[in-house]
Design an enzyme around this catalytic site. Structure first.
Site, PDB file in Angstrom:
ATOM      1  N   HIS A  76      11.791  -0.331 -15.085  1.00 14.05           N
ATOM      2  CA  HIS A  76      11.618  -0.352 -13.656  1.00 14.05           C
ATOM      3  C   HIS A  76      11.758  -2.006 -12.811  1.00 14.05           C
ATOM      4  CE1 HIS A  76      13.484   1.093  -9.367  1.00 14.05           C
ATOM      5  NE2 HIS A  76      12.104   0.269  -9.240  1.00 14.05           N
ATOM      6  N   GLU A  77      10.095  -1.886 -13.191  1.00 14.48           N
ATOM      7  CA  GLU A  77       9.184  -2.683 -12.002  1.00 14.48           C
ATOM      8  C   GLU A  77       9.599  -4.313 -12.857  1.00 14.48           C
ATOM      9  OE1 GLU A  77       8.301  -2.478  -9.776  1.00 14.48           O
ATOM     10  OE2 GLU A  77       8.455  -0.076  -9.698  1.00 14.48           O
ATOM     11  N   HIS A  80      12.591  -5.881 -11.473  1.00 15.38           N
ATOM     12  CA  HIS A  80      12.638  -6.333  -9.994  1.00 15.38           C
ATOM     13  C   HIS A  80      12.392  -8.415 -10.346  1.00 15.38           C
ATOM     14  CE1 HIS A  80      12.754  -2.907  -7.372  1.00 15.38           C
ATOM     15  NE2 HIS A  80      11.978  -2.426  -7.563  1.00 15.38           N
ATOM     16  N   HIS A  86      16.868  -2.575  -5.909  1.00 19.58           N
ATOM     17  CA  HIS A  86      17.320  -0.577  -5.829  1.00 19.58           C
ATOM     18  C   HIS A  86      18.715  -0.632  -5.768  1.00 19.58           C
ATOM     19  CE1 HIS A  86      13.013   0.004  -4.725  1.00 19.58           C
ATOM     20  NE2 HIS A  86      12.968   0.019  -6.464  1.00 19.58           N
ATOM     21  N   TYR A 132      17.428   5.921  -8.108  1.00 20.37           N
ATOM     22  CA  TYR A 132      16.458   6.904  -7.550  1.00 20.37           C
ATOM     23  C   TYR A 132      17.165   7.890  -7.790  1.00 20.37           C
ATOM     24  CZ  TYR A 132      12.127   4.506  -6.878  1.00 20.37           C
ATOM     25  OH  TYR A 132      11.432   3.285  -6.447  1.00 20.37           O
TER      26      TYR A 132
END
Length: 175
Positions: A76-77, A80, A86, A132
Site C-alpha cells: 500500500h505504501e 503511494h 486511495h 479501505y
C-alpha cells in the site's frame, strides 16, 4: 529504488515481501540503494504513511506500529510512492461509494478528498490494496459499495490483479 531499512530481520523480510509482490507482477524493480539521488527510506516513524509519488531525493515511508508490519501494508505504501491515491479518492469514486462526511474524524478528512485522477481507464477496484473498508478512519465513513452494500472491499493481503495492471499502465511496463 530500494529502501534504506533500519529495522529488525522480520520487519525487513515483511518489507521485502511487499516489494517482491509488486516486482513479480510489474516492471517496477527495487534495487539496493548505493549512490542514487532518488531513493526510498523506510523508517519506524509514527504510524503507516508515505508521500504521493516520487518528489526526488530521499523519500520517507513510515512503518511504525504493529498494524504496519504486514506485506500488504508495505505494498500500500509503496503504491503511494509509485503515484497511486486511495481507491476511495479517485475522481469517479462517487459512482462507487458514498462518503459519510459527518462520521469522519477531523484529522482524517484530507484522506477522503477526491483527486483529479485519470483512473488509467481501469474499473473501480473494491479489492485494491489501496481501498479501505467502511470503518477505517471513521465510524462508518463509507457506505460500500454502490449498488450492492454486501460486496466486500479493502484488503491488506497484497496487490490485486487490477493494482498490478494499473502499475504496469502508469509505468509503461508493456506487460
Amino acid at each position: 529504488m530500494w529502501p534504506n531499512i533500519w529495522r529488525d530481520d522480520m520487519d525487513q523480510i515483511t518489507i521485502e515481501t511487499g516489494m517482491q509482490d509488486i516486482s513479480s507482477g510489474t516492471c517496477v524493480q527495487f534495487v539496493p540503494h548505493s549512490h542514487e539521488a532518488n531513493f526510498l527510506d523506510v523508517e519506524p516513524r509514527n504510524s503507516c504513511w508515505s508521500f504521493l509519488g516520487q518528489p526526488g531525493g530521499s523519500q520517507t515511508i513510515s512503518s511504525q506500529g504493529p498494524g504496519c508490519m504486514w506485506s500488504g501494508v508495505a505494498v500500500h505504501e509503496f503504491m503511494h510512492t509509485l503515484g497511486f491515491v486511495h481507491e476511495r479518492s479517485r475522481s469517479d469514486r462517487d459512482r462507487y461509494v458514498t462518503i459519510v462526511w459527518d462520521n469522519i474524524m477531523q484529522e482524517h478528512i484530507h484522506n477522503f478528498r477526491k483527486h483529479a485522477t485519470s483512473n488509467l481507464n481501469s474499473p473501480y477496484d473494491y479489492d485494491s490494496v489501496m481501498h479501505y473498508g467502511s470503518l477505517i478512519q471513521a465510524l462508518p465513513s463509507l457506505k460500500l459499495p454502490k449498488p450492492d452494500p454486501y460486496i466486500s472491499s479493502g484488503q491488506r493481503d497484497g496487490p490485486s490483479d487490477l493494482d498490478l495492471h494499473k502499475i504496469n499502465v502508469l509505468h509503461n511496463c508493456g506487460r
